[in-house]
Motif scaffolding. Structure first.
Motif, PDB file in Angstrom:
ATOM      1  N   PHE A  10       0.804  -1.221   0.000  1.00 57.45           N
ATOM      2  CA  PHE A  10       0.000   0.000   0.000  1.00 57.45           C
ATOM      3  C   PHE A  10       0.843   1.280   0.000  1.00 57.45           C
ATOM      4  O   PHE A  10       0.308   2.362   0.205  1.00 57.45           O
ATOM      5  CB  PHE A  10      -0.952  -0.007   1.197  1.00 57.45           C
ATOM      6  CG  PHE A  10      -2.101  -0.950   1.028  1.00 57.45           C
ATOM      7  CD1 PHE A  10      -3.290  -0.524   0.460  1.00 57.45           C
ATOM      8  CD2 PHE A  10      -1.984  -2.277   1.418  1.00 57.45           C
ATOM      9  CE1 PHE A  10      -4.350  -1.399   0.286  1.00 57.45           C
ATOM     10  CE2 PHE A  10      -3.042  -3.166   1.251  1.00 57.45           C
ATOM     11  CZ  PHE A  10      -4.233  -2.727   0.689  1.00 57.45           C
ATOM     12  N   LEU A  55      -5.407   4.018  -4.225  1.00 60.21           N
ATOM     13  CA  LEU A  55      -5.245   3.601  -2.832  1.00 60.21           C
ATOM     14  C   LEU A  55      -6.042   4.476  -1.877  1.00 60.21           C
ATOM     15  O   LEU A  55      -5.949   4.304  -0.664  1.00 60.21           O
ATOM     16  CB  LEU A  55      -3.767   3.664  -2.424  1.00 60.21           C
ATOM     17  CG  LEU A  55      -2.755   2.946  -3.304  1.00 60.21           C
ATOM     18  CD1 LEU A  55      -1.359   3.063  -2.716  1.00 60.21           C
ATOM     19  CD2 LEU A  55      -3.121   1.488  -3.478  1.00 60.21           C
ATOM     20  N   SER A  90      -8.209   1.533   2.035  1.00 61.31           N
ATOM     21  CA  SER A  90      -6.977   0.811   2.392  1.00 61.31           C
ATOM     22  C   SER A  90      -6.994   0.190   3.787  1.00 61.31           C
ATOM     23  O   SER A  90      -6.568  -0.964   3.948  1.00 61.31           O
ATOM     24  CB  SER A  90      -5.764   1.728   2.244  1.00 61.31           C
ATOM     25  OG  SER A  90      -5.555   2.047   0.883  1.00 61.31           O
TER      26      SER A  90
END
Length: 540
Positions: free
Chosen positions: A48, A156, A327
């Motif tokens: 991430f 993201l 996320s």
């Protein structure tokens, strides 16, 4: 019992491959080693990490004036066209359209290169997710790039924010008729899809025009909220930025139905679209809706009552509590026992299948020139398109059927027409050869470095060890003795094990022997070419 308890097992190569296969495209052995070295927590953290492409689509087809070649005067070979004029100053529309199509091809190839070259990163997989979620289509390369750039930059990030940005994307305004939505002629295309496909889902019909999550009245009122937004002609100096025309906007309050507690959107001009999206995202169902979509994309299309209760609802709560940042919830999902129990239950999408064959086997686009690299990546795009997963060109606004059409879901990727093509393309990428797509021939060089792959396997001189380790790498689980023996018969037809041991050992002792190299290379290529055609390779 399905739950989100933190993964309690050992994070071995098998778990690493599962995680990386689901969150990215293709898994190299180096990435597996890196993941197992740093561990599950750090791998997820790395997945991430935010990054932006260090490159943009390049012009890879040199200019020419013979045999119908492209002449793009605004861009030099090997440089990006993204910052070039959107409307090339050329004598005829035919010449201009050639430039547009060349830039399209560049963009599609570049997109595949981004997937191919990503390391431990979920960004490209999420970008494709949003692309399938917020479906839009426009043949103009700059509009396409700008639309996908919104998705990639926000991949993201925040579901609510990406919804606001995509609502005013010129690509979307044109595709779903927002450009034609005015106070004198309201158009409900976008407002309907905003509710049904993008944020809430329709739910069951409970009455005439009344669904579980919204009503027809809401579709009408939201269409009025969104009136006045336009996309400029491509020849305008700012064609990639939507603009608001107050005179085309429906004035006054808009009143939603009981599904939204009769909320009132007060007149707010150009800011009104934000107000309605904020109201939609207050609905409890909104976070559940996007959680289900993410679950189908990353884990499994089957959502039982148990999974709804123990997985979807708590993850949706996390997304809502984080103001629609996705996320945090995904990190918890990928760290759970449930995720690592959900193995071998999805048929690979065409794009996943292609990168399982290329990236996982160390095949990369040739880099001797921009032209060669992009041409090879474009062939991968054509393969995926021929297998019915074409980026930028979905079958309809709902996206690819594998993620919404019950009861088949991902089984739609395989039928009597598509399966032979899947097998052919997988083998061709390993052994090389000619493939035909839309009656045009493409030559695939044998770029998979089979000798390097084998050199990385300890004990590869033993055919049983070699095949078993290849199975672990390609399938992520062991094969049966019958399968082992059948594959051994591909490697050394009808011969005892020691024949391979002697030949491979001789090759290692004299790698400059061309005849030995060719013989070993062909045997390995035939073996791996067969393995990527096995049913085990089709799932993940």
């Amino acid at each position: 019992m399905a739950n989100l308890e933190t993964f309690s097992g050992d994070f071995t190569k098998q778990e690493a491959r599962h995680l990386l296969k689901r969150t990215s495209f293709g898994v190299t052995q180096d990435l597996v080693l890196e993941a197992t070295t740093i561990g599950l927590t750090e791998t997820i953290k790395k997945l991430f990490e935010e990054s932006s492409p260090e490159n943009f689509p390049l012009k890879y087809e040199p200019d020419g004036i013979e045999r119908g070649e492209v002449n793009d005067p605004d861009v030099t070979y090997g440089n990006t066209w993204v910052n070039a004029p959107l409307y090339p100053d050329l004598p005829t529309s035919q010449e201009r359209n050639k430039v547009f199509r060349a830039r399209n091809r560049s963009q599609y190839a570049w997109s595949f290169l981004q997937m191919q070259n990503a390391g431990i990163s979920i960004k490209e997989k999420l970008t494709l997710f949003w692309h399938n979620h917020f479906v839009s289509e426009n043949q103009h390369p700059h509009r396409e790039f700008f639309y996908m750039d919104i998705l990639r930059k926000n991949a993201l990030g925040n579901f609510k924010e990406i919804t606001k940005q995509i609502t005013l994307d010129p690509n979307m305004l044109i595709y779903l008729s927002g450009n034609e939505n005015t106070n004198t002629a309201p158009n409900e295309n976008y407002s309907r899809e905003l509710l049904e496909l993008f944020t809430l889902g329709k739910g069951a019909a409970l009455g005439n025009g009344d669904y579980t999550n919204y009503t027809e009245q809401d579709v009408v009122q939201i269409a009025k909220v969104l009136t006045g937004w336009r996309a400029r002609w491509i020849r305008h100096e700012t064609p990639l930025k939507a603009y608001f025309t107050n005179g085309r906007h429906t004035k006054g309050d808009k009143i939603l139905s009981h599904r939204f507690n009769n909320a009132i959107i007060t007149e707010n001009g150009a800011e009104e679209y934000k107000d309605i999206i904020d109201i939609i995202f207050q609905q409890e169902e909104c976070s559940k809706f996007i959680t289900r979509q993410l679950y189908k994309w990353f884990v499994n299309t089957e959502i039982t009552e148990e999974i709804e209760t123990n997985i979807i609802v708590p993850l949706a709560k996390i997304i809502k509590e984080n103001n629609y940042e996705v996320s945090p919830a995904l990190k918890i999902l990928f760290s759970s026992d449930h995720f690592f129990e959900s193995t071998f239950c999805m048929i690979k999408s065409p794009i996943d299948l292609i990168f399982s064959t290329t990236k996982s086997l160390g095949l990369i686009a040739p880099k001797t020139s921009v032209k060669e690299e992009y041409e090879f990546a474009y062939v991968l795009y054509l393969m995926a398109t021929d297998l019915e997963q074409s980026i930028y060109h979905h079958p309809d606004v709902a996206g690819w059927k594998a993620y919404y059409q019950e009861p088949l879901f991902h089984k739609t990727w395989i039928n009597s027409y598509l399966l032979p093509k899947r097998l052919e393309y997988c083998k061709s990428l390993v052994v090389g050869g000619i493939i035909i797509i839309d009656e045009k021939k493409y030559t695939i060089p044998p770029l998979v470095p089979v000798l390097e792959i084998t050199a990385g396997i300890t004990g590869a001189e033993n055919p049983n060890t070699l095949i078993s380790e290849l199975a672990n790498q390609l399938f992520n689980y062991s094969i049966s003795n019958d399968q082992l023996n059948a594959l051994k018969d591909i490697l050394i037809p009808g011969l005892p094990d020691f024949e391979w041991t002697v030949e491979y050992t001789n090759y290692l002792g004299d790698t400059s022997n061309e005849a030995l190299r060719i013989s070993v290379d062909k045997k390995l290529r035939d073996l791996i070419g067969t393995m990527v055609q096995m049913s085990e390779f089709q799932i993940m």
